[in-house]
Motif scaffolding. Structure first.
Motif, PDB file in Angstrom:
ATOM      1  N   ASN A 257       0.832  -1.221   0.000  1.00  0.00           N
ATOM      2  CA  ASN A 257       0.000   0.000   0.000  1.00  0.00           C
ATOM      3  C   ASN A 257       0.858   1.261   0.000  1.00  0.00           C
ATOM      4  O   ASN A 257       0.548   2.249   0.686  1.00  0.00           O
ATOM      5  N   GLY A 258       1.975   1.220  -0.722  1.00  0.00           N
ATOM      6  CA  GLY A 258       2.839   2.383  -0.845  1.00  0.00           C
ATOM      7  C   GLY A 258       3.713   2.662   0.357  1.00  0.00           C
ATOM      8  O   GLY A 258       4.400   3.672   0.403  1.00  0.00           O
ATOM      9  N   LYS A 259       3.729   1.757   1.340  1.00  0.00           N
ATOM     10  CA  LYS A 259       4.498   1.980   2.562  1.00  0.00           C
ATOM     11  C   LYS A 259       5.436   0.797   2.791  1.00  0.00           C
ATOM     12  O   LYS A 259       5.055  -0.353   2.638  1.00  0.00           O
ATOM     13  N   CYS A 260       6.669   1.099   3.206  1.00  0.00           N
ATOM     14  CA  CYS A 260       7.656   0.056   3.481  1.00  0.00           C
ATOM     15  C   CYS A 260       7.659  -0.309   4.967  1.00  0.00           C
ATOM     16  O   CYS A 260       7.552   0.566   5.829  1.00  0.00           O
ATOM     17  N   GLU A 261       7.773  -1.591   5.252  1.00  0.00           N
ATOM     18  CA  GLU A 261       7.944  -2.085   6.608  1.00  0.00           C
ATOM     19  C   GLU A 261       9.251  -2.864   6.648  1.00  0.00           C
ATOM     20  O   GLU A 261       9.589  -3.576   5.700  1.00  0.00           O
ATOM     21  N   PHE A 262       9.996  -2.756   7.770  1.00  0.00           N
ATOM     22  CA  PHE A 262      11.315  -3.353   7.865  1.00  0.00           C
ATOM     23  C   PHE A 262      11.364  -4.347   9.027  1.00  0.00           C
ATOM     24  O   PHE A 262      10.753  -4.128  10.083  1.00  0.00           O
ATOM     25  N   PHE A 263      12.155  -5.408   8.843  1.00  0.00           N
ATOM     26  CA  PHE A 263      12.234  -6.478   9.831  1.00  0.00           C
ATOM     27  C   PHE A 263      13.685  -6.921   9.998  1.00  0.00           C
ATOM     28  O   PHE A 263      14.523  -6.758   9.109  1.00  0.00           O
ATOM     29  N   SER A 264      13.977  -7.506  11.155  1.00  0.00           N
ATOM     30  CA  SER A 264      15.349  -7.872  11.511  1.00  0.00           C
ATOM     31  C   SER A 264      15.714  -9.289  11.114  1.00  0.00           C
ATOM     32  O   SER A 264      16.837  -9.729  11.360  1.00  0.00           O
ATOM     33  N   TYR A 265      14.781 -10.027  10.495  1.00  0.00           N
ATOM     34  CA  TYR A 265      15.043 -11.437  10.183  1.00  0.00           C
ATOM     35  C   TYR A 265      14.285 -11.817   8.924  1.00  0.00           C
ATOM     36  O   TYR A 265      13.232 -11.252   8.630  1.00  0.00           O
ATOM     37  N   ASN A 266      14.831 -12.773   8.212  1.00  0.00           N
ATOM     38  CA  ASN A 266      14.195 -13.231   6.973  1.00  0.00           C
ATOM     39  C   ASN A 266      12.924 -14.041   7.273  1.00  0.00           C
ATOM     40  O   ASN A 266      12.778 -14.604   8.342  1.00  0.00           O
ATOM     41  N   GLY A 267      12.014 -14.071   6.317  1.00  0.00           N
ATOM     42  CA  GLY A 267      10.794 -14.849   6.499  1.00  0.00           C
ATOM     43  C   GLY A 267       9.633 -14.242   5.739  1.00  0.00           C
ATOM     44  O   GLY A 267       9.790 -13.709   4.643  1.00  0.00           O
ATOM     45  N   ALA A 268       8.448 -14.330   6.347  1.00  0.00           N
ATOM     46  CA  ALA A 268       7.232 -13.809   5.737  1.00  0.00           C
ATOM     47  C   ALA A 268       6.631 -12.726   6.623  1.00  0.00           C
ATOM     48  O   ALA A 268       6.859 -12.694   7.837  1.00  0.00           O
ATOM     49  N   HIS A 269       5.866 -11.839   6.011  1.00  0.00           N
ATOM     50  CA  HIS A 269       5.189 -10.793   6.782  1.00  0.00           C
ATOM     51  C   HIS A 269       4.239 -11.457   7.782  1.00  0.00           C
ATOM     52  O   HIS A 269       3.481 -12.372   7.432  1.00  0.00           O
ATOM     53  N   PRO A 270       4.256 -11.030   9.050  1.00  0.00           N
ATOM     54  CA  PRO A 270       3.487 -11.719  10.094  1.00  0.00           C
ATOM     55  C   PRO A 270       1.976 -11.664   9.911  1.00  0.00           C
ATOM     56  O   PRO A 270       1.261 -12.458  10.536  1.00  0.00           O
ATOM     57  N   ILE A 271       1.468 -10.766   9.099  1.00  0.00           N
ATOM     58  CA  ILE A 271       0.022 -10.678   8.896  1.00  0.00           C
ATOM     59  C   ILE A 271      -0.379 -11.165   7.510  1.00  0.00           C
ATOM     60  O   ILE A 271      -1.226 -12.047   7.369  1.00  0.00           O
ATOM     61  N   THR A 272       0.238 -10.623   6.466  1.00  0.00           N
ATOM     62  CA  THR A 272      -0.153 -11.000   5.100  1.00  0.00           C
ATOM     63  C   THR A 272       0.495 -12.287   4.638  1.00  0.00           C
ATOM     64  O   THR A 272       0.055 -12.884   3.659  1.00  0.00           O
ATOM     65  N   ARG A 273       1.609 -12.721   5.325  1.00  0.00           N
ATOM     66  CA  ARG A 273       2.372 -13.921   4.992  1.00  0.00           C
ATOM     67  C   ARG A 273       3.084 -13.822   3.643  1.00  0.00           C
ATOM     68  O   ARG A 273       3.527 -14.817   3.096  1.00  0.00           O
TER      69      ARG A 273
END
Length: 296
Positions: A257-273
């Motif tokens: 949705n035009g916005k970036c989210e950042f995470f400290s570990y590889n994997g899948a987004h916790p909500i959208t997967r």
């Protein structure tokens, strides 16, 4: 070394041979893609465990409980073909999601694969039956490594066996040490373990804990994974963030949705997967640092 995923698939086939004569024999005796799809629909009509719902969600990619039947009905039947040939002909199955789905269909208790892996690895520690009498008994170093016992300094201590009595004593001590270790970890091994997303991190929960029912949804509960639990965090980035170590990415991101989210570990987004992408130097220079400099 054993391939644990192959062992998991063998155990599922063994369970299938038992279950195909059971409640859903009309579908499992001839596991065509269409029959497997019908079985998924039947199982989805009953109340399911959160871990099984997570397996269905990962395979069918539905968003909420109300969508299950619709997503299964609209799901391409041909995608069940690898599952069908696996049950009929024993062909290789490389997809963890497919193996976990079959485990649900045949009611294999040690599912998903992460639970089987924990149980399989832990129970492999001690085998009271010695099938090969000529097989060399494990050495002290073997148990030191497996049980996280501090290894003695070389020449500081030497174990000597002078008689059959001392051999039996050593084996007895090792046996009770192993039993103690198993007792210590057994609860975690056999518990149904899940993780729930809490804003910026995962927390470990019991999959069947009704007290946490109000907090659970298909979007924020997944099967337990120790590495993800300890390392996966949602983070804010800035010009002082360590994005790379020896050219290896230390940050992963997703743009939605035009916005970036950042995470400290590889994997899948916790909500959208949806799968996360590793950060790139182009992304850092052209987007993150550019936005940060504008704020200054």
């Amino acid at each position: 070394m054993k391939n644990n995923f192959d062992e998991y698939k063998k155990a599922i086939i063994t369970r299938y041979e038992e279950e195909k004569m059971g409640k859903f024999s009309d579908l499992l005796l001839d596991p065509t893609p269409a029959n497997l799809k019908r079985l998924c629909l039947l199982i989805s009509e009953d109340e399911m465990k959160f871990s099984d719902l997570a397996i269905f969600r990962h395979f069918f990619s539905f968003k909420s409980e109300e969508d299950i039947a619709r997503w299964i009905k609209n799901f391409d039947t041909e995608k069940f073909k690898p599952l069908s040939t696996f049950l009929k002909l024993g062909t290789n199955l490389k997809d963890y999601r497919s193996a976990n789905l079959i485990a649900v269909l045949v009611d294999f208790n040690q599912r998903p694969y992460t639970k089987f892996l924990d149980t399989h690895c832990s129970l492999d520690l001690v085998n009271p039956k010695i099938k090969d009498t000529n097989k060399e008994l494990p050495k002290r170093e073997h148990f030191a490594e497996r049980m996280a016992i501090s290894k003695p300094v070389e020449n500081d201590y030497q174990l000597t066996v002078k008689s059959p009595l001392s051999k039996r004593l050593v084996l007895t001590l090792l046996f009770f040490a192993s039993v103690f270790f198993l007792a210590f970890v057994m609860k975690d091994v056999f518990d149904d373990k899940c993780m729930i997303w809490k804003g910026d991190h995962y927390e470990k929960i019991d999959c069947e804990d009704s007290r946490a029912y109000g907090e659970k949804s298909f979007d924020n509960v997944i099967a337990y994974n120790k590495d993800v639990l300890e390392n996966f965090r949602k983070i804010e980035v800035c010009d002082t963030t360590t994005f790379f170590i020896n050219d290896r990415p230390m940050v992963w991101y997703i743009k939605q949705n035009g916005k970036c989210e950042f995470f400290s570990y590889n994997g899948a987004h916790p909500i959208t997967r949806k799968p996360l992408k590793p950060i790139t130097k182009h992304m850092v220079e052209k987007h993150i640092m550019k936005v940060h400099n504008k704020k200054k």
